[in-house]
Design an enzyme around this catalytic site. Structure first.
Site: not given
Ligand code: GCV
Length: 662
Positions: A349, A270, A377
């Site tokens: 995720d 990411e 989340e």
């Molecule tokens: C910390 C998902 C979440 C992100 C998170 C990422 C990860 O994409 O939305 O907020 O980033 O996972 O686990 O690194």
């Protein structure tokens, strides 16, 4: 903003009896002055006094009185304990200080749960060597995916150390957490400087408080630190200049933080920097750091959340679910002995239901650690009730069918299968500086439950729920049953009104709360449901993306065929026509309608059950949770009506029961 008021969560120590007797507290074989033993003694005095009225006299001299003894016994397993009572005197036996502290908390837990501890006979030792919390706290005070206020570690690019810090450490020790990563895996801005002079003194102070409770401090690391801090042109892990820079840096870190645990790294994920930029593997990156940190006894925990987040939605061949395995499996066996790969429970995720990641146990020559998300989340933002321990249990109990005698995920991450000593469980924690720490008072059951489960993976979700209720609310049996039942049902309720059958996503982009069926359908994130007028689901069989083939044959075959695929994961693995008959005899589309209607109704039942506890839950706590149930019902209603309308409009098939669909 800093908030110094906080609740005692499950360490409330409600009164259970009023004995007003005295016990002498003896310490044998450990140093009385040891920092962890001191914490154990302090906790026992506090807890027993509050719950039972027993006064502990911190001296061996109180002859004649009954005794509670913390005693060293080298036959007890590391970090384990034995509690023994002879009807009068009670002993906490442990071979190390952490074990003694966990034994102290276990004794207090037994008292809180209403057990007679005078003749207690109980022993435990950890299932997992590492039991860690990962904070996604940013240095400006915000928390990525935080639903409980602001960070209590950071504010305005600086660190906070206050009463809350110690209170937090007590909570973590009470559930046997032995490692905490204090900063977000997305390391940006000031957080990159946590490994510099600017913050060493404060990080040290924090780690000293943790050390009083047997917790080691870890940091998330910016792989591009050689560029951002060192002014180098790149951060190629095989470049001698980069290696030299890390050697100096890690020496400096340990000069300042001698008890430092190590680094957690999110690389090539990411948008974060990583070895791929230089044509290197993830193993090249992890091993470089691991070799440098090894002489200091540190470890590198390397996350496997690596995937292409700039996918073209038109591309049906690329499958995000495959990515972890495709990237990490080829180097199985290449990772050095102080590297642990940290693997999210599912391949996508943290959805409400996913299959278990095929990397767990798919790697069989590499230290591995299971990452779960306690922070809600995708599971309701600590507004909707969602007790997650059943989900974690399913993952731990999953048989990889690797052919090993010990083939569950719990076996692999604990080190039992491979005989390795580094592994365990990590959770993205759900705490913040709200008064109740977790936004929803009931979400603390997940925080608590994660620690208890990581320490003892054989505990059931119900046992954990009941322990937590007893310690938090001290309810009578009838009311405890109601709350336990609410917790235990809640995950399925949430699943029913959001995205059943393993499809996932359909969530509002960015915030990840509330329905948006096509929210991620035409995006770059690799998160698609592929619904059309005939059916829905992603074909991950051998005729589709081939993801199912990443499992060992028994599981691969089961998942590959829609007739043998577990129904709760059907749409994760297959594109299924709306007219497909499920095992209940219902069509897929009817199941979608029914599930959403039922989910809403059951959410209403949960809210009503909470109302029935009004007289037995402290008023403020009751009100906070009640407010959340009101929001949950709004949310469930939106999910129900949007998802049902969407699929009615796509399929044109009427609901057999003629309910209102828009
Ligand atoms: C910390 C998902 C979440 C992100 C998170 C990422 C990860 O994409 O939305 O907020 O980033 O996972 O686990 O690194």
């Amino acid at each position: 903003m800093k908030n110094s008021k906080y609740s005692a969560m499950w360490l409330e120590y409600h009164k259970v009896s009023d004995l007003e007797t005295r016990y002498s507290l003896k310490v044998e074989g450990f140093s009385r002055d040891d920092r962890i033993i001191t914490s154990a003694a302090h906790e026992l005095s506090l807890g027993l006094k509050k719950m039972t009225g027993i006064e502990l006299i911190l001296s061996d001299a109180a002859e004649g009185s009954r005794s509670l003894t913390i005693k060293k016994d080298l036959s007890v397993r590391p970090e384990g304990y034995i509690l023994k009572g002879d009807g009068e005197n009670v002993q906490i036996l442990a071979s190390d200080e952490r074990g003694a502290l966990y034994g102290a908390f276990a004794l207090l837990r037994a008292v809180a749960c209403g057990r007679d501890v005078s003749a207690i006979d109980e022993s435990a030792s950890p299932s997992n060597p590492l039991r860690m919390m990962n904070h996604w706290d940013n240095m400006d005070g915000s928390i990525e995916r935080g639903y409980s206020g602001e960070s209590f570690f950071f504010e305005n690019d600086d660190m906070i150390i206050d009463d809350r810090t110690r209170a937090y450490a007590r909570f973590m020790a009470s559930i046997a957490i032995n490692g905490v990563v204090i900063n977000n895996v997305n390391v940006k801005g000031a957080a990159t400087y946590l490994i510099t002079d600017r913050f060493f003194a404060k990080v040290k102070e924090l780690s000293e408080i943790f050390a009083d409770y047997g917790i080691r401090l870890y940091l998330s690391l910016n792989f591009a630190a050689p560029i951002e801090l060192g002014g180098l042109e790149g951060c190629d892990p095989l470049d001698e200049k980069v290696i030299g820079w890390w050697k100096d840096k890690i020496r400096e870190v340990y000069d300042n933080l001698p008890d430092f645990g190590g680094f957690l790294v999110k690389a090539d994920s990411e948008g974060r920097p990583g070895p791929f930029t230089y044509g290197r593997t993830q193993a090249d990156g992890a091993n470089m750091l691991a070799d440098i940190i090894k002489p200091y006894g540190g470890i590198i925990i390397w996350r496997c959340f690596v995937y292409n987040c700039t996918q073209d939605w038109r591309d049906t061949k690329t499958d995000r679910a495959r990515a972890g395995y495709d990237y990490f499996k080829p180097q199985d066996g290449d990772y050095h002995e102080n590297v642990i790969l940290q693997i999210k429970n599912g391949p996508m995720d943290f959805q409400i239901r996913e299959p278990v990641s095929p990397l767990l146990g798919g790697l069989h020559k590499t230290n591995q650690m299971l990452e779960v998300q306690v922070a809600q989340e995708y599971t309701g933002h600590q507004i909707d009730l969602c007790y997650l321990i059943p989900l974690y249990k399913e993952v731990l109990d999953f048989h990889t069918c690797s052919g090993e005698e010990r083939d569950t995920v719990a076996d692999y991450v604990s080190g039992r299968t491979m005989g390795n000593t580094l592994g365990g469980m990590a959770a993205v924690i759900n705490t913040g500086n709200d008064f109740n720490w977790t936004g929803d008072d009931l979400a603390a059951a997940n925080t608590y439950g994660f620690g208890r489960l990581a320490y003892d993976t054989t505990l059931t979700a119900e046992q954990i729920a009941r322990e937590w209720i007893a310690q938090t609310f001290a309810l009578d049996r009838e009311h405890e049953d109601i709350l336990a039942d609410m917790l235990l049902r809640s995950r399925e309720v949430y699943e029913k009104y959001t995205c059943p059958l393993g499809i996932g996503w359909m969530v509002y982009p960015n915030t990840h709360y509330g329905p948006s069926v096509d929210g991620y359908e035409y995006s770059r994130w690799g998160t698609y449901h592929r619904a059309d007028h005939l059916g829905i689901g992603v074909d991950r069989s051998d005729k589709g993306t081939g993801y199912a083939q990443q499992y060992y044959p028994e599981n691969a075959d089961r998942y590959n065929d829609p007739k043998t695929c577990p129904e709760e994961l059907l749409l994760f693995f297959h594109h299924i026509p709306y007219t497909w008959k499920l095992s209940t005899g219902k069509t897929l589309i009817q199941h979608i309608y029914d599930s959403h209607f039922e989910g809403y109704d059951e959410a209403e039942d949960l809210a009503k059950a909470w109302d029935s506890l009004k007289d037995v839950i402290p008023q403020e706590s009751f009100d906070r949770v009640k407010e959340r149930f009101d929001l949950q019902l709004d949310n469930a209603r939106e999910w129900r009506d949007q998802v049902n309308s969407y699929f009615y409009r796509k399929s044109g098939i009427e609901d057999e029961k003629g309910r209102t669909i828009y």
